[in-house]
Structures are given as structure tokens and as C-alpha cells.
Design a protein around this motif. Structure first.
Motif, PDB file in Angstrom:
ATOM      1  N   PRO A   1       5.706  -3.174  13.290  1.00 45.04           N
ATOM      2  CA  PRO A   1       5.149  -1.825  13.086  1.00 45.04           C
ATOM      3  C   PRO A   1       4.040  -1.872  12.039  1.00 45.04           C
ATOM      4  O   PRO A   1       4.198  -2.489  10.989  1.00 45.04           O
ATOM      5  CB  PRO A   1       6.353  -1.010  12.597  1.00 45.04           C
ATOM      6  CG  PRO A   1       7.539  -1.755  13.091  1.00 45.04           C
ATOM      7  CD  PRO A   1       7.156  -3.204  13.069  1.00 45.04           C
ATOM      8  N   PRO A   2       2.903  -1.256  12.283  1.00 43.16           N
ATOM      9  CA  PRO A   2       1.798  -1.300  11.320  1.00 43.16           C
ATOM     10  C   PRO A   2       2.127  -0.514  10.064  1.00 43.16           C
ATOM     11  O   PRO A   2       2.851   0.479  10.095  1.00 43.16           O
ATOM     12  CB  PRO A   2       0.635  -0.653  12.089  1.00 43.16           C
ATOM     13  CG  PRO A   2       1.291   0.214  13.103  1.00 43.16           C
ATOM     14  CD  PRO A   2       2.564  -0.475  13.484  1.00 43.16           C
ATOM     15  N   ARG A   3       1.597  -0.978   8.940  1.00 45.39           N
ATOM     16  CA  ARG A   3       1.783  -0.287   7.664  1.00 45.39           C
ATOM     17  C   ARG A   3       0.575   0.602   7.395  1.00 45.39           C
ATOM     18  O   ARG A   3      -0.575   0.167   7.524  1.00 45.39           O
ATOM     19  CB  ARG A   3       1.962  -1.312   6.534  1.00 45.39           C
ATOM     20  CG  ARG A   3       3.269  -2.088   6.622  1.00 45.39           C
ATOM     21  CD  ARG A   3       3.403  -3.034   5.450  1.00 45.39           C
ATOM     22  NE  ARG A   3       2.535  -4.188   5.609  1.00 45.39           N
ATOM     23  CZ  ARG A   3       2.892  -5.353   6.154  1.00 45.39           C
ATOM     24  NH1 ARG A   3       4.125  -5.509   6.595  1.00 45.39           N
ATOM     25  NH2 ARG A   3       2.047  -6.346   6.236  1.00 45.39           N
ATOM     26  N   VAL A   4       0.848   1.842   7.005  1.00 42.86           N
ATOM     27  CA  VAL A   4      -0.204   2.830   6.774  1.00 42.86           C
ATOM     28  C   VAL A   4      -0.080   3.357   5.347  1.00 42.86           C
ATOM     29  O   VAL A   4       1.018   3.715   4.911  1.00 42.86           O
ATOM     30  CB  VAL A   4      -0.116   4.005   7.772  1.00 42.86           C
ATOM     31  CG1 VAL A   4      -1.239   5.011   7.528  1.00 42.86           C
ATOM     32  CG2 VAL A   4      -0.179   3.498   9.205  1.00 42.86           C
ATOM     33  N   SER A   5      -1.200   3.408   4.644  1.00 44.20           N
ATOM     34  CA  SER A   5      -1.235   4.021   3.321  1.00 44.20           C
ATOM     35  C   SER A   5      -2.130   5.255   3.387  1.00 44.20           C
ATOM     36  O   SER A   5      -3.283   5.174   3.839  1.00 44.20           O
ATOM     37  CB  SER A   5      -1.782   3.035   2.286  1.00 44.20           C
ATOM     38  OG  SER A   5      -1.693   3.578   0.975  1.00 44.20           O
ATOM     39  N   VAL A   6      -1.602   6.404   2.961  1.00 48.80           N
ATOM     40  CA  VAL A   6      -2.327   7.674   3.011  1.00 48.80           C
ATOM     41  C   VAL A   6      -2.742   8.056   1.594  1.00 48.80           C
ATOM     42  O   VAL A   6      -1.881   8.239   0.722  1.00 48.80           O
ATOM     43  CB  VAL A   6      -1.468   8.791   3.628  1.00 48.80           C
ATOM     44  CG1 VAL A   6      -2.301  10.061   3.780  1.00 48.80           C
ATOM     45  CG2 VAL A   6      -0.912   8.360   4.977  1.00 48.80           C
ATOM     46  N   ILE A   7      -4.056   8.171   1.373  1.00 53.21           N
ATOM     47  CA  ILE A   7      -4.584   8.603   0.079  1.00 53.21           C
ATOM     48  C   ILE A   7      -4.908  10.088   0.185  1.00 53.21           C
ATOM     49  O   ILE A   7      -5.722  10.484   1.027  1.00 53.21           O
ATOM     50  CB  ILE A   7      -5.844   7.805  -0.300  1.00 53.21           C
ATOM     51  CG1 ILE A   7      -5.547   6.308  -0.319  1.00 53.21           C
ATOM     52  CG2 ILE A   7      -6.381   8.268  -1.653  1.00 53.21           C
ATOM     53  CD1 ILE A   7      -6.787   5.445  -0.489  1.00 53.21           C
TER      54      ILE A   7
END
Length: 421
Positions: free
Chosen positions: A282-288
């Protein structure tokens, strides 16, 4: 005498019906062009088709106009001019495409639902299209007749309107597939003669919008609003942002890593050497999230909704999503458990470069960075080593009160940008 009478009656019964009075219809179209010159391109783009199956006049989605000979014969030219304008308005305002989308969204099926759409579309047109030289045809449905306010769109009228006794006189309405998107048996269809292509539809709409914007004082408010949207169509931003995130997380390289958990098939060709295989995770997503003072509470609420949607876009793996609140300095990197539980601390100036650094320092490093901001920030000078999606809260003007000549840079070219709202 009896024979003569019988012959006379027989000849009357077998007489062919009167043909369509084309000259009268063309005269009515010229009248409409004279009082509504900005619609001339659209009115002359319609191809006329005689039909005895339509109650009055109707249009299909391919810009053919069907006319009943009996209706044309009994209707004055000035009222026919109003019908011309009404029918072409359905096509210019894309009521057929909007009707199809509404049917899918609301689960509307059957002729009764399409009649409601036709009535709602007529209300959108008829509330301000008549007057100033254009006569209202008898029986034209107006919002006031249905106890509805003026100035709404087809979608709003449809949600407010339900059948009741005031609707009985509108039950005969049938403006064709151009009004609600449902093809009729008497229409010629996409393969029939004299239909316009999708590119030709757009060219006609653009020319009409140009004419309205060039002479804004001559058009009603509904047409002015339509012309502005023809040049600057509203973006379905939630779908666009979701599509941009899904595209980023499913692209080649995102969520891919080498693993010795299962040897590569190439190991068979290299005896004694264990080669790792490329595995999908599963891809890792970082939300700023921009929490500076220039971002409103409503926009922060929208940002939290998008965080929840991003969690769904990665298959519900909330452990793969982190959130970085950031104004002039990055705050704590939060693991996504519940979007409403994330503290959006900030309220100062804006420098999202610190948010990028915090996101990229996290371990493991994200495959995708999503930035939700009003854009009033400096950006990293180089592209980060992962895909970047920017959800941009729109601003009419951008400035710094302390530095009047300062203008923040637009989002960089290496980011996929979607305007929010």
C-alpha cells in the motif's frame, strides 16, 4: 346529389394533412434573432425536422429541432419566436448532459422522472428569458406557477419540485432529449442526418458566450451567468482531487519495494545467489495542511474531509497516511486514526517548505505528498523524490500586508494542482 355528397366526403377524408409551414417558422426564427442577437449562431445552427409525434416543438441532443405542423399553424409568429429561443436554450445550457448526470446521481428512472427534469429545466429558462421584445408563449412553465422562487438552476428546481395539481397542465410537455437526456423514439439519433458533432456543439456555445460577454447589458442575469461558466467552467474539484491522488498512488514506483520474503524468479538463472523480488505494498501518503492565519476554519474543515477521502483512496489503510499541520513551522507528524482527531495547530505565517522537510524526514518516507493550502507560501526549490499533489484554496488576490510588492510564487510545475472550492 347523394352521390356527389358521398364523393365530396370521401375526398375530404383522404386529403393529406397540411405540411409544415416552414416559411412561418423561419420568419419566427428571424424575429427571435432580431430581439436576441446574441443567440443568432445557436438559432441558425438548429436543423428543422417536421414531426407529427411532438406536441409542439422539441430538440434532440444533436441540435435538431422537431416541429409539429398543427402547432405551427395555430401559433402566432411572435410566440413561435419565444419557442425557438426556449428550445435552443435547452441545448446551450446542456440540459441533456446535466439531466443524465442527475439521473445517475439521484437514481431517477422512467418517464415521470424525466418529465420532472423537463419541468425543472423549463423553470431555469423561463424565469428571465422572456420580455424585452420576446413574447412568452401560452402555457410556458414558470417557477411562480409551481410556488418556486426565480433564479435557480435546473438541479435546484428538481430537488425542490414534486408533482401536485398545479403540474397537470404541464403533463403534455416534451422538449425532447435536448431537455432531459432521454432519447425519444421519434428522434433521428446520433446516426441521423444533419446532427452536430460534440466539437460543433462546443463551438456554437463558445460563439454565443462571446456574444453575451461582448454586450453584457443586453442579456438577462441567467444568460450572463451561463456565459461566464462557458468560459470558466466550474471544476468538480472533489472528483479531480480524488482522481489526482489515486493516479499518484497507483503510478509506477509508488508503493513498490524490493523484498527477500519471496525470491525473484531470476534467481534460477544465477545459482547460489538470492535475488530480491519487487513487491507491491500500500502506498504511503503524507498530507501537509496549511494552518496559517490566511486559511479559514471552513477551509480547514474541507481539508479534514479530504484527509478522510485520501484514507479511502489508499484502500482504507490509515496506517499508511500521515498528516503534517504547518504554518511558518511544521508541527508534529500525526498518524491518521480519525481525521477529526487531528489537532490543526497554527495561525501564524506560512512556509510550507518546513512541512515538506518534516514529511520527507518521516520514516518510512512517503510515496506521495498531498498539500492543502491557499498557495500563499514559498515552495521547495527542487522537486521532492516523490509525487506531489496540491489542493489549492482559491484567492481573489494574493499579497503580504507587510510587503505590498510581494507576490507568492504559483505552485511549481512538478506538482499536480487542483483548485478546491
Amino acid at each position: 346529389m347523394g352521390t356527389a355528397t358521398s364523393s365530396t366526403v370521401g375526398s375530404t377524408a383522404s386529403a393529406p394533412p397540411a405540411p409544415l409551414d416552414v416559411e412561418k417558422l423561419y420568419a419566427a426564427r428571424l424575429y427571435a434573432v432580431r430581439v436576441r442577437p446574441y443567440l443568432a449562431t445557436a438559432l441558425f445552427a438548429l436543423h428543422l425536422v417536421e414531426s407529427r409525434q411532438v406536441p409542439t416543438m422539441a430538440v434532440d441532443r444533436h441540435w435538431r429541432c422537431y416541429a409539429s405542423p398543427a402547432f405551427v399553424a395555430r401559433t402566432p409568429v411572435e410566440h413561435l419566436a419565444g419557442v425557438w429561443v426556449h428550445e435552443v436554450s435547452h441545448l446551450l445550457r446542456d440540459h441533456h448532459g446535466r439531466g443524465d448526470r442527475l439521473a445517475r446521481e439521484l437514481g431517477l428512472e422512467g418517464p415521470a422522472a424525466r418529465l420532472r427534469m423537463n419541468i425543472a429545466a423549463d423553470c431555469e429558462i423561463n424565469d428571465d428569458v422572456y420580455g424585452d421584445g420576446l413574447a412568452r408563449p401560452p402555457g410556458a412553465v414558470r417557477p411562480g406557477m409551481l410556488l418556486l422562487p426565480d433564479g435557480l438552476l435546473m438541479e435546484e428546481y428538481l430537488r425542490r419540485y414534486r408533482f401536485h395539481p398545479r403540474s397537470l397542465e404541464a403533463a403534455w410537455l416534451d422538449c425532447g432529449s435536448g431537455a432531459d437526456g432521454l432519447d425519444r423514439p421519434w428522434e433521428l439519433g446520433p446516426d441521423g442526418a444533419h446532427g452536430l458533432t460534440a466539437q460543433e456543439h462546443d463551438a456554437v456555445r463558445f460563439r454565443v458566450a462571446e456574444g453575451i460577454r461582448a454586450r453584457p447589458g443586453c442579456a438577462p442575469a441567467g444568460w450572463k451567468r451561463w456565459a461566464e461558466e462557458a468560459f470558466h467552467p466550474p471544476q468538480p474539484w472533489r472528483q479531480l482531487l480524488g482522481a489526482a491522488v489515486r493516479s499518484a498512488v497507483s503510478g509506477p514506483g509508488a508503493g513498490e519495494d524490493y523484498s527477500y520474503g519471496r525470491p525473484a524468479r531470476r534467481s534460477a538463472g544465477v545459482p547460489g545467489v538470492l535475488l530480491p523480488s519487487l513487491r507491491r505494498r500500500p502506498p504511503r501518503v503524507s498530507v501537509i495542511i496549511d494552518t496559517s492565519g490566511s486559511v479559514s476554519d471552513d477551509e480547514l474543515g474541507s481539508a479534514l474531509l479530504e484527509v478522510a477521502a485520501i484514507g479511502r483512496a489508499v484502500g482504507g489503510r490509515r496506517d499508511q497516511v500521515t498528516v503534517v499541520p504547518c504554518d511558518a513551522a511544521a508541527q508534529t507528524v500525526h498518524q491518521l486514526c480519525r481525521a477529526e482527531g487531528i489537532p490543526l495547530i497554527g495561525g501564524g505565517g506560512t512556509d510550507l517548505r518546513t512541512g515538506f522537510r518534516a514529511a520527507l524526514r518521516s520514516h518510512p518516507r512517503p510515496d506521495v505528498v498531498v498539500v492543502l493550502t491557499d498557495g500563499q507560501t514559498p515552495w521547495p526549490s527542487a522537486a521532492p523524490p516523490c509525487r506531489t499533489v496540491v489542493g489549492l484554496f482559491p484567492r481573489p488576490s494574493r499579497y503580504d500586508e507587510d510587503q505590498e510588492d510581494y507576490r507568492p510564487d504559483s505552485p511549481p510545475e512538478w506538482a499536480r494542482v487542483v483548485t478546491i472550492g
